[in-house]
Scaffold this motif. Structure first.
Motif, mmCIF file in Angstrom:
data_model
loop_
_atom_site.group_PDB
_atom_site.id
_atom_site.type_symbol
_atom_site.label_atom_id
_atom_site.label_comp_id
_atom_site.label_asym_id
_atom_site.label_seq_id
_atom_site.Cartn_x
_atom_site.Cartn_y
_atom_site.Cartn_z
ATOM 1 N N TYR A 29 14.483 71.714 -46.176
ATOM 2 C CA TYR A 29 15.221 70.463 -46.026
ATOM 3 C C TYR A 29 16.734 70.686 -45.971
ATOM 4 O O TYR A 29 17.420 70.138 -45.116
ATOM 5 C CB TYR A 29 14.890 69.501 -47.167
ATOM 6 C CG TYR A 29 15.778 68.288 -47.123
ATOM 7 C CD1 TYR A 29 15.550 67.296 -46.183
ATOM 8 C CD2 TYR A 29 16.874 68.172 -47.966
ATOM 9 C CE1 TYR A 29 16.378 66.199 -46.099
ATOM 10 C CE2 TYR A 29 17.708 67.079 -47.891
ATOM 11 C CZ TYR A 29 17.458 66.095 -46.960
ATOM 12 O OH TYR A 29 18.290 65.030 -46.876
ATOM 13 N N ILE A 30 17.260 71.509 -46.882
ATOM 14 C CA ILE A 30 18.708 71.770 -46.919
ATOM 15 C C ILE A 30 19.158 72.421 -45.613
ATOM 16 O O ILE A 30 20.222 72.127 -45.085
ATOM 17 C CB ILE A 30 19.086 72.647 -48.133
ATOM 18 C CG1 ILE A 30 18.761 71.913 -49.444
ATOM 19 C CG2 ILE A 30 20.530 73.059 -48.090
ATOM 20 C CD1 ILE A 30 19.539 70.647 -49.671
ATOM 21 N N VAL A 81 18.322 63.991 -54.004
ATOM 22 C CA VAL A 81 18.910 64.779 -52.915
ATOM 23 C C VAL A 81 18.546 64.220 -51.546
ATOM 24 O O VAL A 81 19.407 64.038 -50.691
ATOM 25 C CB VAL A 81 18.481 66.261 -53.011
ATOM 26 C CG1 VAL A 81 19.016 67.066 -51.842
ATOM 27 C CG2 VAL A 81 18.940 66.860 -54.329
ATOM 28 N N ILE A 82 17.269 63.952 -51.332
ATOM 29 C CA ILE A 82 16.821 63.559 -49.995
ATOM 30 C C ILE A 82 17.049 62.071 -49.724
ATOM 31 O O ILE A 82 17.544 61.698 -48.681
ATOM 32 C CB ILE A 82 15.340 63.917 -49.795
ATOM 33 C CG1 ILE A 82 15.175 65.424 -49.842
ATOM 34 C CG2 ILE A 82 14.823 63.368 -48.486
ATOM 35 C CD1 ILE A 82 13.769 65.902 -49.702
ATOM 36 N N TRP A 83 16.670 61.234 -50.667
ATOM 37 C CA TRP A 83 16.694 59.796 -50.412
ATOM 38 C C TRP A 83 18.065 59.239 -50.045
ATOM 39 O O TRP A 83 18.155 58.368 -49.184
ATOM 40 C CB TRP A 83 16.105 59.051 -51.609
ATOM 41 C CG TRP A 83 15.275 57.905 -51.165
ATOM 42 C CD1 TRP A 83 15.538 56.601 -51.372
ATOM 43 C CD2 TRP A 83 14.069 57.951 -50.407
ATOM 44 N NE1 TRP A 83 14.558 55.832 -50.805
ATOM 45 C CE2 TRP A 83 13.652 56.624 -50.204
ATOM 46 C CE3 TRP A 83 13.306 58.983 -49.869
ATOM 47 C CZ2 TRP A 83 12.500 56.309 -49.501
ATOM 48 C CZ3 TRP A 83 12.176 58.664 -49.177
ATOM 49 C CH2 TRP A 83 11.778 57.350 -48.998
ATOM 50 N N PRO A 84 19.173 59.694 -50.653
ATOM 51 C CA PRO A 84 20.479 59.141 -50.266
ATOM 52 C C PRO A 84 20.867 59.418 -48.809
ATOM 53 O O PRO A 84 21.733 58.760 -48.263
ATOM 54 C CB PRO A 84 21.460 59.818 -51.217
ATOM 55 C CG PRO A 84 20.645 60.222 -52.388
ATOM 56 C CD PRO A 84 19.290 60.546 -51.836
ATOM 57 N N VAL A 85 20.238 60.405 -48.174
ATOM 58 C CA VAL A 85 20.589 60.774 -46.805
ATOM 59 C C VAL A 85 19.472 60.295 -45.881
ATOM 60 O O VAL A 85 18.734 61.071 -45.311
ATOM 61 C CB VAL A 85 20.776 62.302 -46.682
ATOM 62 C CG1 VAL A 85 21.389 62.665 -45.347
ATOM 63 C CG2 VAL A 85 21.620 62.830 -47.821
ATOM 64 N N ASP A 86 19.364 58.992 -45.723
ATOM 65 C CA ASP A 86 18.254 58.384 -44.989
ATOM 66 C C ASP A 86 18.122 58.861 -43.549
ATOM 67 O O ASP A 86 17.032 59.064 -43.056
ATOM 68 C CB ASP A 86 18.402 56.869 -44.977
ATOM 69 C CG ASP A 86 17.591 56.213 -46.076
ATOM 70 O OD1 ASP A 86 17.844 55.035 -46.328
ATOM 71 O OD2 ASP A 86 16.724 56.880 -46.653
ATOM 72 N N VAL A 87 19.214 59.043 -42.845
ATOM 73 C CA VAL A 87 19.152 59.424 -41.433
ATOM 74 C C VAL A 87 18.446 60.763 -41.276
ATOM 75 O O VAL A 87 17.580 60.931 -40.413
ATOM 76 C CB VAL A 87 20.576 59.487 -40.835
ATOM 77 C CG1 VAL A 87 20.529 59.994 -39.410
ATOM 78 C CG2 VAL A 87 21.232 58.129 -40.915
ATOM 79 N N THR A 88 18.787 61.716 -42.111
ATOM 80 C CA THR A 88 18.156 63.027 -42.023
ATOM 81 C C THR A 88 16.691 62.966 -42.416
ATOM 82 O O THR A 88 15.864 63.642 -41.827
ATOM 83 C CB THR A 88 18.900 64.030 -42.930
ATOM 84 O OG1 THR A 88 20.271 63.997 -42.597
ATOM 85 C CG2 THR A 88 18.378 65.421 -42.743
ATOM 86 N N VAL A 89 16.374 62.141 -43.395
ATOM 87 C CA VAL A 89 14.980 62.011 -43.801
ATOM 88 C C VAL A 89 14.134 61.538 -42.624
ATOM 89 O O VAL A 89 13.089 62.097 -42.327
ATOM 90 C CB VAL A 89 14.834 61.018 -44.989
ATOM 91 C CG1 VAL A 89 13.379 60.685 -45.226
ATOM 92 C CG2 VAL A 89 15.454 61.587 -46.229
ATOM 93 N N HIS A 90 14.617 60.542 -41.917
ATOM 94 C CA HIS A 90 13.816 59.999 -40.822
ATOM 95 C C HIS A 90 13.809 60.894 -39.588
ATOM 96 O O HIS A 90 12.896 60.804 -38.771
ATOM 97 C CB HIS A 90 14.298 58.593 -40.469
ATOM 98 C CG HIS A 90 14.042 57.626 -41.587
ATOM 99 N ND1 HIS A 90 12.783 57.309 -42.007
ATOM 100 C CD2 HIS A 90 14.894 56.935 -42.384
ATOM 101 C CE1 HIS A 90 12.841 56.455 -43.005
ATOM 102 N NE2 HIS A 90 14.119 56.211 -43.254
ATOM 103 N N SER A 91 14.815 61.744 -39.434
ATOM 104 C CA SER A 91 14.784 62.649 -38.287
ATOM 105 C C SER A 91 13.984 63.913 -38.583
ATOM 106 O O SER A 91 13.348 64.469 -37.704
ATOM 107 C CB SER A 91 16.207 63.018 -37.853
ATOM 108 O OG SER A 91 16.823 63.810 -38.842
#
Length: 137
Positions: A29-30, A81-91
């Motif tokens: 993920y990172i 870590v992941i949830w605050p960066v929604d755009v990256t999660v969905h891509s």
């Protein structure tokens, strides 16, 4: 006194191994977050970490605590870590599957750790039971 100290140390090991379960998925993920493309984590990492966990944990309660700790660490990693960066999660993941991805990896690694632990316990039992020197009459 000594027995409770050993139990506390074993439970501490079990809890701390929860961090290990998020390493492969977290690295993936990172890498996506920083470079824009996922790094395929070397498959050796998926096998090496559970082997280490299986040898470190020495009790059944420890291996169960290790699983719950891994699930807790995965949940915290996703939420912090992941949830605050929604755009990256969905891509990077399809929407909603981030939980399944991390939990699946955690369970897979825990099953490997449990397998190593079980083989280690059987080997120890076999050594203690059948490799004793025979007493001569």
């Amino acid at each position: 006194m000594m027995r409770s100290r050993a139990m506390r140390i074993d439970w501490m090991h079990a809890f701390l191994t929860g961090f290990v379960y998020i390493v492969p998925s977290g690295t993936e993920y990172i890498s996506e977050l920083i470079r824009g493309e996922a790094t395929n984590v070397p498959i050796i990492l998926f096998y090496f970490l559970p082997i280490v966990v299986g040898f470190i944990i020495q009790t059944w309660s420890g291996i169960v605590i290790s699983l719950f700790s891994g699930l807790l660490m995965s949940t915290l990693f996703i939420r912090l870590v992941i949830w605050p960066v929604d755009v990256t999660v969905h891509s990077f993941y399809t929407p909603g599957s981030v939980w399944g991805h991390f939990y699946r990896e955690t369970l897979f690694m825990w099953v490997l750790a449990l397998l190593v632990y079980t083989v280690s316990r059987i080997n120890t039992w076999h050594r203690e039971t059948y490799r004793k020197p025979k007493k001569s009459a």
